[in-house]
Design an enzyme around this catalytic site. Structure first.
Site, PDB file in Angstrom:
ATOM      1  N   ILE A 179       4.603  -1.120   3.143  1.00 59.29           N
ATOM      2  CA  ILE A 179       4.306   0.280   2.836  1.00 59.29           C
ATOM      3  C   ILE A 179       5.215   0.714   1.691  1.00 59.29           C
ATOM      4  CG2 ILE A 179       4.308   2.638   3.695  1.00 59.29           C
ATOM      5  CD1 ILE A 179       2.135   0.932   4.949  1.00 59.29           C
ATOM      6  N   LYS A 180       4.612   1.222   0.635  1.00 56.28           N
ATOM      7  CA  LYS A 180       5.398   1.684  -0.514  1.00 56.28           C
ATOM      8  C   LYS A 180       5.841   3.124  -0.295  1.00 56.28           C
ATOM      9  CE  LYS A 180       4.446   0.289  -4.760  1.00 56.28           C
ATOM     10  NZ  LYS A 180       3.732   0.017  -6.027  1.00 56.28           N
ATOM     11  N   ILE A 181       7.151   3.325  -0.401  1.00 52.57           N
ATOM     12  CA  ILE A 181       7.756   4.645  -0.243  1.00 52.57           C
ATOM     13  C   ILE A 181       8.585   4.917  -1.496  1.00 52.57           C
ATOM     14  CG2 ILE A 181       9.421   6.010   1.074  1.00 52.57           C
ATOM     15  CD1 ILE A 181       8.617   4.414   3.549  1.00 52.57           C
ATOM     16  N   LEU A 225       0.858  -1.184   0.000  1.00 55.46           N
ATOM     17  CA  LEU A 225       0.000   0.000   0.000  1.00 55.46           C
ATOM     18  C   LEU A 225       0.891   1.230   0.000  1.00 55.46           C
ATOM     19  CD1 LEU A 225      -2.805   1.367   0.262  1.00 55.46           C
ATOM     20  CD2 LEU A 225      -2.552   1.179   2.746  1.00 55.46           C
TER      21      LEU A 225
END
Length: 955
Positions: free
Chosen positions: A150-152, A119
């Site tokens: 978590i997409k960064i 996400l």
């Protein structure tokens, strides 16, 4: 066969065979129906699917089309008032949790190596390290699934956020990696984050990360440059053509080679021995864009140990059907290095391409997120239907195109988010940020609702028959709208609002109330404004005559903390003190205690009112793109029309049941935008006429109450639309939606101010008249008489005054008609005429003023403002003095039949009113405005009749 209906046997299935070479196939796709139908689980079981990634583009396709999400959207909206961003996140988290549940067995079976769902943090934060860290933490907690990533983004600002997230024990998918240098920073961030944990004595086991290295987009850029150079006859054409479709895979192989060196390093081995998992390379953007290449080129060519390929559905199907499985990633690395060297030798700017791709990737995800949020906002508005006001734009083609262009500018520059972030540079970069607490005041008031409801019950219990609010400008105009719109509620006092120093008007209000059963509300932000102070002094004195020492128990005040009025209230033992917020200007204060306290006193249903305001707030939220944001749309129409088309006369007309909204809007627009020689000039209550009586300087706003419409108004606006006039129709479905419009118009005014290029929150010219008034009242207190003041002309009961310059221009007329004719003749196309009447504001005088203004409008084809003094000084007065020099002003004063003392002062209310009129005219003259005063001696009614005749003849 499609990815939704997999059935290839395990032995022949290339997707299953990837596991033999240490690669995990993930799916670059997510959609609710896909998960709920069991298709995702089937891919896990039959194709060896080991993970799922999402991004704004994927969610936009999933949520923005079809009806999969409609039931949940409706269910949420039935119970909550939310913005589009919150709605999206609720839907997305539901999907992520559902997919994570399907993949949890994979997570367990692979000992946390696979089984992840990704996400993404908001794409808007790609260049903000601190905000990205905060968002990563928040989303991690919100989803609450151990197999979440978590997409960064792997931007320069994103790398430190990756380190912080890993150090916090959050699984991270680093996205938007194109270059080896960017990848190296991400590897360093991952390792450093793990080392932070070890240094704190925390475990590094079970923390997973992938680095999403984008592939095909590089070839798209490089190959386009190759084709352009070949077409132009480049001398290296053959060598260039030999590189087509090879640079992206070669770039990826170099990244993998670097990774292999990292995991062999002593630094990594220390972490591995502590239980750390390596950060795997994930190949992203693996669909083939060039149809001359194999449709599985970027899957076939990148197979290797401890890697992931996140594959779009169509490519997933293609690879299952005819993919070739072999350990290609480690093959011919020397050849890959040669490809990169050759590309550099030939001047193919790989570094420049990768930098561009990062910027385009960030922008692309922002665009996709805008589209996603826009489609959700549109659905939300459609589902809420009559729970929201409805806006219809009928604009000429050129204005419509300019507004659309402005909305796109606001979108690409992220201006809605800048506004909510309190970015003062959106206006002039001065003190704007300290005046924006109104953005969140509705949320604060809802949290404080019990305070107001308790107070409301106390008011009812005390059995007041009347309530009289004493205030000016922002402290009185909002409450006046509530009083006029909703009238009296059973069991509660009738709310009256007094905002005048005219002695007859004060006496009129005094005669309406029973002081022994009246609650007085002294409303003054600064506590130092003249009018509320002297009105308080007068009515407190009257109350003491009736109530004696109990007078203070019939008074409450709404004022800012630490004000003079707070001291007065404590000294005089007021029943209650309510506080405003120093970070909210008066004209933006209607939803603060300055509006809520009178609403409570009047017995209005407070929760209903605030819920309506909250819908207005959420409709204008930072997450709602400009084209779907009603505040930005309205503000853009007003701002662009004024800035680019000279249409700065905002002509306001409302249905009879909500007509008083115009008085509040006048102040908001004029005081907020009318300065620095620019601004919007509100024209309130000017009855709609045929298109022939208007110039080309108008925008028409029709506030239409659909539960009680006016057929005559409807017809008039239909004709204006047919004539090509710009008309904005705002449909309110019930009266309580004025609260929604309160917020929307505040937001729109801030937007318009930004477009016009002014500070929408100061009022630099309001003080000027106050200073002149104080000079005159002080002189009276010292000498017992007003300074000498002689008219430059007389005609019977009418005396004419002006500053020397204006008087010289008007002496050509020797009669009232002649003077007025000369005065009005100074108006030109694009100007307006303002009638400023310092007389008792009752039904008869309001009708007189309306009749006269219409004769002026129809005769001169100019916009007209019809105002009562001194209240307009705290409203439109700012624009008259500081806005564009397009006004022609006629001040109307009269002898007062009633004389009322101001307790504690030598001067009376009549003296104050005279000082205010003189001070106002003085400042208009100083500012080079075309201003004339006519004073009516003797009987007011006959004097107004004579003046009306002279005006009608003059125009």
């Amino acid at each position: 066969m499609t990815a939704y209906d997999a059935g290839t046997s395990e032995a022949a299935n290339p997707l299953k065979q990837l596991a033999r070479f240490g690669q995990s196939p993930w799916l670059d796709f997510i959609q609710r129906s896909y998960t709920e139908s069991g298709k995702l689980k089937k891919l896990v079981e039959e194709d060896g699917l080991k993970g799922v990634t999402s991004n704004p583009s994927i969610f936009q396709k999933a949520m923005g089309h079809g009806t999969d999400y409609d039931p949940q959207i409706r269910q949420i909206l039935e119970h909550q008032i939310v913005d589009a961003g919150t709605l999206y996140e609720t839907l997305a988290i539901h999907d992520i949790r559902a997919a994570a549940k399907v993949l949890h067995p994979v997570y367990e079976q692979t000992a946390k190596v696979d089984g992840y769902v990704s996400l993404e943090v908001s794409p808007y934060l790609a260049r903000d390290t601190g905000a990205t860290i905060a968002e990563a933490r928040r989303l991690w907690l919100a989803v609450g699934a151990p197999n979440l990533m978590i997409k960064i983004p792997g931007t320069d600002e994103g790398a430190p956020a990756v380190q912080a997230a890993i150090a916090a024990g959050i699984n991270v998918n680093v996205t938007l990696l194109f270059s080896l240098n960017a990848y190296k920073k991400v590897v360093e961030a991952y390792i450093a984050g793990l080392e932070e944990r070890l240094a704190r004595g925390e475990s590094v086991t079970g923390i997973a990360s992938v680095a999403s290295f984008f592939v095909s987009r590089i070839d798209v850029k490089i190959d386009r440059e190759i084709d352009d150079r070949v077409a132009a006859g480049d001398k290296d054409a053959a060598a260039l053509k030999a590189l087509r479709g090879k640079v992206a895979i070669a770039n990826a192989k170099q990244a993998y080679e670097y990774w292999q060196g990292v995991v062999k390093s002593a630094r990594w081995q220390k972490l591995a021995q502590a239980g750390a998992m390596p950060q795997r390379l994930l190949w992203a953007s693996t669909s083939t864009k060039d149809k001359t290449f194999s449709d599985v080129l970027y899957v076939d060519g990148l197979i290797g140990p401890e890697t992931v390929n996140t594959i779009p559905p169509a490519t997933f199907d293609d690879f299952r059907d005819h993919g070739k499985v072999a350990q290609t990633l480690t093959q011919d690395v020397a050849g890959a290095n040669k490809v990169i060297s050759e590309a550099r030798r030939l001047g193919l700017d790989l570094d420049g391409v990768t930098r561009t791709l990062v910027d385009e990737g960030v922008r692309g995800f922002e665009d996709a997120f805008d589209a996603l949020l826009g489609s959700i906002a549109a659905k939300q508005a459609a589902f809420l239907g009559a729970k929201l006001t409805t806006t219809t734009l009928n604009l000429p083609a050129d204005l419509d195109a300019a507004v659309r262009a402005e909305l796109e500018t606001w979108r690409t520059q992220g201006n809605v988010r800048r506004l909510w972030d309190r970015d003062a540079t959106l206006w002039t970069g001065h003190d704007e940020a300290r005046w924006l607490k109104w953005l969140s005041i509705v949320d604060d008031q809802l949290l404080d609702l019990a305070k107001f409801e308790e107070f409301q019950a106390e008011v009812k219990a005390r059995g007041f028959r009347d309530a009289l609010l004493l205030g000016m400008g922002g402290s009185s105009l909002g409450p006046e709208v509530l009083s006029v719109t909703f009238g009296r509620h059973e069991g509660f006092p009738h709310l009256y609002v007094l905002d005048s120093t005219d002695p007859q008007q004060i006496r009129d209000f005094q005669d309406r109330i029973d002081i022994s059963r009246t609650l007085f509300i002294v409303s003054s932000k600064s506590g130092g404004t003249l009018e509320p102070n002297i009105l308080k002094a007068y009515f407190f004195d009257q109350a003491k005559k009736v109530l004696g020492e109990r007078a203070g128990s019939h008074f409450i005040t709404v004022t800012d903390p630490g004000s003079h009025m707070e001291d007065v209230a404590k000294k005089d033992k007021f029943w209650k003190i309510f506080y405003g917020n120093k970070q909210i200007g008066g004209r933006y204060s209607v939803l603060s205690d300055f509006g809520m306290v009178p609403a409570a006193v009047a017995g209005l249903p407070l929760k209903r009112l605030l819920d309506s305001a909250l819908r207005g707030e959420k409709s204008c939220a930072a997450s709602v793109p400009p084209a779907q944001n009603p505040g930005v749309v309205l503000g853009s129409v007003l701002g662009v029309a004024a800035r680019s088309f000279g249409r700065d006369k905002v002509t306001l007309l409302a249905s009879p049941a909500i007509y008083d909204m115009g008085a509040w809007l006048e102040q908001l627009l004029a005081e907020s935008t009318g300065k620095d020689g620019k601004g919007l000039i509100p024209i309130d209550g000017e009855t709609a006429g045929p298109a022939s009586v208007y110039g080309r300087d108008r925008v028409f706003i029709y506030l239409r109450l659909s539960e009680k419409p006016c057929e005559k108004q409807d017809e008039a606006f239909k004709k204006l639309i047919a004539a090509g006039e710009p008309v904005v129709t705002i449909e309110l479905h019930d009266r309580y939606q004025i609260a929604e419009e309160f917020f929307r118009w505040e937001f729109a005014t801030a937007v318009a101010g930004s477009i016009i290029g002014i500070n929408a929150f100061n009022q630099p010219d309001v003080e000027a008249s106050k200073i002149e008034t104080k000079k005159i009242t002080t002189a009276y207190n010292e000498t017992g008489r007003l300074p000498s003041y002689e008219p430059f002309a007389r005609d019977g009961s009418l005396a004419f005054y002006a500053d020397p310059k204006n008087a010289a221009a008007l002496r050509v007329g020797h009669t009232a008609e002649g003077i007025l004719k000369a005065h009005f003749a100074r108006g030109r196309a694009g100007d307006y005429v303002a009638l400023l009447a310092y007389i008792d504001r009752d039904t008869a005088t309001r009708e007189w003023l309306q009749q006269v203004r219409l004769s002026v409008r129809d005769g001169l084809k100019l916009a007209t403002a019809a105002e009562f003094g001194p209240r307009f000084q705290h409203s439109t007065g700012q624009a008259y003095k500081g806005g564009p020099n397009t006004g022609v002003f006629l001040q109307i004063t009269c002898d007062d039949e009633v004389s009322l003392p101001v307790p504690g002062e030598k001067y009376t209310f009549s003296i104050v009113k005279e000082a205010q009129a003189r001070g106002d005219l003085e400042v208009l003259g100083e500012r080079g405005r075309r201003a004339l005063r006519v004073h009516i001696h003797g009987d007011l009614k006959s004097g107004l009749e004579k003046l009306a005749q002279a005006i009608t003849a003059a125009v």
